[in-house]
Write a protein that holds these residues in place. Structure first.
Motif, mmCIF file in Angstrom:
data_model
loop_
_atom_site.group_PDB
_atom_site.id
_atom_site.type_symbol
_atom_site.label_atom_id
_atom_site.label_comp_id
_atom_site.label_asym_id
_atom_site.label_seq_id
_atom_site.Cartn_x
_atom_site.Cartn_y
_atom_site.Cartn_z
ATOM 1 N N ASP A 474 0.833 -1.211 0.000
ATOM 2 C CA ASP A 474 0.000 0.000 0.000
ATOM 3 C C ASP A 474 0.864 1.257 0.000
ATOM 4 O OD1 ASP A 474 -2.285 -1.513 0.034
ATOM 5 O OD2 ASP A 474 -2.713 -1.228 2.163
ATOM 6 N N VAL A 475 1.958 1.220 0.774
ATOM 7 C CA VAL A 475 2.855 2.375 0.854
ATOM 8 C C VAL A 475 3.493 2.649 -0.505
ATOM 9 C CG1 VAL A 475 5.085 3.142 1.749
ATOM 10 C CG2 VAL A 475 3.375 2.251 3.302
ATOM 11 N N VAL A 476 4.023 1.594 -1.118
ATOM 12 C CA VAL A 476 4.672 1.767 -2.423
ATOM 13 C C VAL A 476 3.667 2.298 -3.439
ATOM 14 C CG1 VAL A 476 5.928 0.634 -4.282
ATOM 15 C CG2 VAL A 476 6.330 -0.057 -1.920
ATOM 16 N N GLU A 477 2.469 1.728 -3.424
ATOM 17 C CA GLU A 477 1.428 2.181 -4.349
ATOM 18 C C GLU A 477 1.116 3.659 -4.114
ATOM 19 O OE1 GLU A 477 -2.770 0.325 -5.766
ATOM 20 O OE2 GLU A 477 -2.716 0.952 -3.668
ATOM 21 N N ARG A 478 1.012 4.051 -2.849
ATOM 22 C CA ARG A 478 0.686 5.441 -2.523
ATOM 23 C C ARG A 478 1.762 6.392 -3.047
ATOM 24 N NH1 ARG A 478 -0.890 4.756 2.332
ATOM 25 N NH2 ARG A 478 1.042 4.983 3.486
ATOM 26 N N VAL A 479 3.025 6.046 -2.805
ATOM 27 C CA VAL A 479 4.117 6.927 -3.228
ATOM 28 C C VAL A 479 4.223 6.972 -4.749
ATOM 29 C CG1 VAL A 479 6.600 7.321 -3.133
ATOM 30 C CG2 VAL A 479 5.383 6.564 -1.091
ATOM 31 N N VAL A 480 4.144 5.817 -5.383
ATOM 32 C CA VAL A 480 4.251 5.769 -6.850
ATOM 33 C C VAL A 480 3.177 6.635 -7.499
ATOM 34 C CG1 VAL A 480 3.941 4.274 -8.868
ATOM 35 C CG2 VAL A 480 5.395 3.529 -6.985
ATOM 36 N N ASN A 481 1.963 6.540 -6.991
ATOM 37 C CA ASN A 481 0.880 7.308 -7.598
ATOM 38 C C ASN A 481 0.923 8.777 -7.214
ATOM 39 O OD1 ASN A 481 -0.932 5.287 -9.115
ATOM 40 N ND2 ASN A 481 -0.529 4.257 -7.185
ATOM 41 N N ARG A 482 1.494 9.085 -6.073
ATOM 42 C CA ARG A 482 1.669 10.487 -5.688
ATOM 43 C C ARG A 482 2.696 11.160 -6.599
ATOM 44 N NH1 ARG A 482 3.539 10.566 0.048
ATOM 45 N NH2 ARG A 482 1.393 9.945 0.460
ATOM 46 N N VAL A 483 3.756 10.426 -6.915
ATOM 47 C CA VAL A 483 4.834 10.974 -7.747
ATOM 48 C C VAL A 483 4.456 10.958 -9.220
ATOM 49 C CG1 VAL A 483 7.216 10.582 -8.509
ATOM 50 C CG2 VAL A 483 6.628 10.395 -6.086
ATOM 51 N N GLY A 484 3.789 9.894 -9.654
ATOM 52 C CA GLY A 484 3.492 9.729 -11.073
ATOM 53 C C GLY A 484 4.592 8.945 -11.759
ATOM 54 N N VAL A 485 4.286 8.366 -12.902
ATOM 55 C CA VAL A 485 5.208 7.468 -13.592
ATOM 56 C C VAL A 485 5.305 7.850 -15.065
ATOM 57 C CG1 VAL A 485 5.531 5.077 -14.349
ATOM 58 C CG2 VAL A 485 4.803 5.546 -12.007
ATOM 59 N N ASP A 486 6.538 7.892 -15.570
ATOM 60 C CA ASP A 486 6.769 8.148 -16.995
ATOM 61 C C ASP A 486 6.442 6.879 -17.759
ATOM 62 O OD1 ASP A 486 7.938 8.407 -19.598
ATOM 63 O OD2 ASP A 486 9.208 10.017 -18.842
ATOM 64 N N LEU A 487 5.415 6.930 -18.564
ATOM 65 C CA LEU A 487 4.914 5.759 -19.271
ATOM 66 C C LEU A 487 5.944 5.158 -20.223
ATOM 67 C CD1 LEU A 487 2.535 3.877 -19.881
ATOM 68 C CD2 LEU A 487 1.633 5.619 -21.432
ATOM 69 N N ASN A 488 6.843 5.978 -20.731
ATOM 70 C CA ASN A 488 7.790 5.501 -21.742
ATOM 71 C C ASN A 488 9.132 5.041 -21.188
ATOM 72 O OD1 ASN A 488 6.259 5.729 -24.147
ATOM 73 N ND2 ASN A 488 6.461 7.957 -24.037
ATOM 74 N N THR A 489 9.384 5.247 -19.902
ATOM 75 C CA THR A 489 10.663 4.812 -19.330
ATOM 76 C C THR A 489 10.503 3.878 -18.143
ATOM 77 O OG1 THR A 489 10.792 6.730 -17.841
ATOM 78 C CG2 THR A 489 11.795 6.961 -20.034
ATOM 79 N N ALA A 490 9.319 3.803 -17.555
ATOM 80 C CA ALA A 490 9.120 3.021 -16.331
ATOM 81 C C ALA A 490 9.285 1.531 -16.587
ATOM 82 C CB ALA A 490 7.740 3.300 -15.756
ATOM 83 N N SER A 491 9.891 0.863 -15.612
ATOM 84 C CA SER A 491 10.023 -0.596 -15.677
ATOM 85 C C SER A 491 8.681 -1.239 -15.350
ATOM 86 C CB SER A 491 11.071 -1.061 -14.667
ATOM 87 O OG SER A 491 10.619 -0.795 -13.337
ATOM 88 N N ALA A 492 8.584 -2.530 -15.658
ATOM 89 C CA ALA A 492 7.362 -3.258 -15.314
ATOM 90 C C ALA A 492 7.153 -3.266 -13.805
ATOM 91 C CB ALA A 492 7.435 -4.685 -15.852
ATOM 92 N N SER A 493 8.251 -3.303 -13.044
ATOM 93 C CA SER A 493 8.144 -3.291 -11.577
ATOM 94 C C SER A 493 7.460 -2.027 -11.088
ATOM 95 C CB SER A 493 9.537 -3.390 -10.950
ATOM 96 O OG SER A 493 10.202 -4.547 -11.372
#
Length: 716
Positions: A474-493
């Motif tokens: 839950d923590v990782v999910e919260r931080v990842v979504n708070r920061v946002g993810v670059d769709l073209n560089t992000a790893s599958a992890s």
């Protein structure tokens, strides 16, 4: 039955309408990050933490109601369900109460009481329990129930059998159990002793130890549990048996009749043989659950702080994974984390090729324009740091260095994921790469490691792994979504933690990207296999596309609100391309009153405010508010330290009793909770978080044990 919506509303001090809206969204498949960010009107602005608490309580209460239904059906099938019992079960608010009420009706294995019942002794037990006046003595009355074939050939045996039934009936009574549970919790002590009093171990403080169960701290419970598991400690729950039996007697005994002695004996037997052992096990379990829940909370908070550490942008890195016999593995990375070079140097024993190491570093620095050196904090870290520090002092290059926590690097480097990412590299080179990337982008790198292996908690291997995994996920999910993810560089992890995206879909996104090239529009996500409409709704706002066809794709504005955002830009008199140039800092002034505009555009005020904030600073990284990384420590060994010395360090871990601070030597120093502030501190997390840069003073140095005591309170 419970009104779940109203119950949760009361617990969270919000309106039932808010709870109803959230539950509807959850049942429709919306994720917590999506609800928190994009459904503020429906939730009344409930934040991520409140929503997760709501979801947990919803699951618990739904399971509670389901269990009630099962139990009611079971008792009804037995023909024993009364209106009073039904009301008690339906009105129960915790699972424990439900199970207490069900206990008399559960199918039991053969017991002393069940054998007595089979022999027809239940009527005699009823006489004892009701304290009947029979005009005969207890043994004379019991003589009528003698059953030689059933194993009760004498009046004494029959009376004993009846007492066994009475003892079980008393133990099965939910009200008696509740009263004695409260007594046990209030008065019990944890008594601990050594299994071998002569043996030296880390558990010596508990070799002759006793503390109230009500007051024992959570970290002490976990330490005692571990010592018991390792066979070093023997643990007992001690209660005042005489006081407990007396309390139970006062609940049951009404007069001093012919069965008084038998009833007293049955009460004592019930407590000692049936009730006390169960309540003591229950108390141990409850203390452990409480301690584990607290440890998981601390671990989660530490992990969140670690993941939110500020990325070091523009760092071209030499990453060193220190070692002795096999040398130090070296990975050279460009500012985007791409591997440029790798090798091995031997600055530590047994080779101690210091000059050769410096020549290699000098060559790599010049060839790859390196500006930063990263050193793992594990084995041989101090010796490696001494060489690096000397090299930088001798070099004319503009270099800086820092130490990074290498916890979990070996787990990642040997994982299936690492072998898939870098099949041609050995595990040691992958580990060195991971250390360098942790500095460049901690979040992107650390999500590749099981959160339990990051090493920012206490007793993590003793905790409920399912609960720990869920909380940290839950923590990782919260931080990842708070920061946002670059769709073209992000790893599958990394993509696997985005709202609405499963690990399988994350892999499909990467495959789609490899086969079709970079995403240029968020709508292309709909072409990814198994990414359906609901998943798109949940994930789209958290995925960013830089330099895409639509500048809004680089922001956290959800595609469902693009029309509103476009209209705002139009009213502000700027083109969408302004977003790519840094946003529109004064857009709030340009568009006027937000509440009025929300009515005109047909959207909620919270949503409109979020859109305005995003248009002001598109794609802003919240990690930019985190403390900067501390570089170039001058202290490298315990010999460099003196009591009273002032140092700057980085908080590496926060636990119940204090905080561990990296001050540049191999051992982290401990700031005890009493030394964190000149005011009372209930928990260290009130004062510090993982990643914080703090000023400390050395209070004590124990070179023999390698321990450093620090203080964050300067002596006057």
């Amino acid at each position: 039955m419970l009104d779940i919506n109203r119950t949760i509303a009361q617990e969270l001090s919000v309106s039932p309408a808010q709870i109803e809206s959230v539950i509807k969204l959850i049942d429709e498949g919306s994720t917590i990050p999506f609800i928190a960010r994009y459904r503020k009107e429906a939730t009344g602005g409930l934040d991520d933490t409140q929503l997760r608490t709501l979801e947990e309580r919803l699951t618990y209460l739904r399971n509670l109601e389901a269990r009630k239904a099962e139990i009611l059906n079971s008792i009804e099938e037995q023909g024993k369900l009364t209106d009073e019992l039904r009301a008690s079960i339906e009105g129960a608010t915790v699972m424990q109460r439900v199970e207490d009420l069900y206990k008399p009706f559960k199918k039991k294995r053969a017991t002393r009481a069940s054998k007595a019942r089979e022999a027809g002794l239940e009527p005699l037990a009823d006489l004892i329990l009701t304290q009947a006046r029979t005009g005969k003595s207890a043994l004379e009355t019991a003589a009528a129930f003698v059953d030689a074939e059933g194993g009760f050939a004498t009046a004494e045996a029959a009376l004993q059998g009846a007492k066994d039934i009475v003892a079980e009936v008393i133990a099965d009574d939910a009200e008696h159990t509740a009263a004695l549970r409260a007594f046990t919790k209030k008065t019990a002590t944890m008594a601990v002793e050594a299994t071998d009093g002569e043996e030296k171990s880390v558990y010596e403080p508990y070799y002759d130890f006793s503390e109230s169960a009500q007051r024992i701290p959570n970290h002490r419970v976990l330490a005692i549990n571990r010592g018991e598991k390792e066979g070093k400690l023997r643990v007992r729950v001690r209660t005042d048996q005489d006081a407990a039996i007396d309390q139970l007697g006062r609940r049951i005994v009404r007069h001093n009749g012919v069965f008084a002695e038998a009833l007293d004996e049955a009460i004592a037997d019930s407590y000692k043989r049936l009730i006390a052992p169960s309540l003591e096990r229950e108390l141990r379990s409850e203390l452990t659950e409480r301690a584990q829940a607290d440890a998981i909370r601390v671990f989660a908070k530490n992990t969140e702080s670690l993941l939110q550490q500020r990325p070091v942008k523009g760092a071209r890195i030499i990453a060193l994974d220190p070692g002795y016999r096999t040398g130090c593995k070296v990975a050279v990375l460009d500012e985007f984390g791409k591997l440029l070079d790798y090798t091995t140097v031997y600055p530590t024993p047994p080779r101690r090729d210091i000059e050769g190491t410096k020549r290699t570093l000098d060559s790599l620095v010049k060839r790859h324009r390196i500006n930063t050196i990263v050193i793992g904090n594990g084995t041989a870290s101090r010796e490696t740091e001494e060489v690096v520090s000397g090299f930088i002092a001798q070099s004319s290059a503009e270099l800086r260095y820092t130490i990074v926590n290498e916890a979990g690097a070996s787990v990642y480097s040997a994982s299936k994921l690492a072998s898939e990412e870098y099949p041609d590299l050995d595990v040691t080179t992958r580990g060195a790469m991971s250390l360098g990337r942790r500095l460049q982008d901690p979040l992107a790198e650390l999500v590749k490691i099981p959160p339990q292996s990051i090493g920012v908690g206490q007793y993590q291997h003793d905790l409920n792994q399912a609960e720990l995994g869920r909380a940290l996920g839950d923590v990782v999910e919260r931080v990842v979504n708070r920061v946002g993810v670059d769709l073209n560089t992000a790893s599958a992890s990394l993509l696997g933690y985005v709202s609405g995206i499963s690990p399988a879909v994350a892999k499909n996104i990467v495959v789609y990207r490899e086969e079709n090239g970079a995403f240029t529009d968020r709508k292309q996500l709909k072409n990814v296999p198994k990414l359906g409409p609901k998943a798109f709704l949940n994930c789209a706002g958290f995925l960013r596309i830089s330099d895409g066809a639509n500048p809004l794709d680089a922001t956290s504005v959800h595609p469902e609100s693009y029309a509103i955002a476009t209209e705002l830009l139009k009213r502000a008199g700027v083109k969408p391309s302004a977003l790519s140039a840094g946003g529109v800092p004064d857009i709030a002034k340009r568009i006027g009153n937000v509440a009025t505009l929300a009515d005109e555009l047909g959207c909620g005020v919270p949503t409109l405010r979020d859109i305005v904030a995003e248009l002001e600073k598109p794609g802003r990284d919240p990690r930019d508010d985190a403390p900067e990384v501390v570089f170039s420590k001058s202290v490298t060994s315990l010999d460099d330290l003196n009591v009273g010395m002032e140092l700057t360090g980085t908080v590496r871990n926060v636990v119940d009793f204090g905080a561990f601070v990296d001050i540049g030597v191999k051992q982290d120093g401990l700031v005890h909770i009493s030394k964190l502030s000149d005011r009372f501190v209930k928990h260290p997390s009130e004062v510090v978080s993982v990643g914080d840069t703090v000023t400390v003073w050395i209070e004590k140095i124990d070179k023999e044990r390698g321990k450093i005591s620090l203080s964050m309170v300067k002596e006057k």
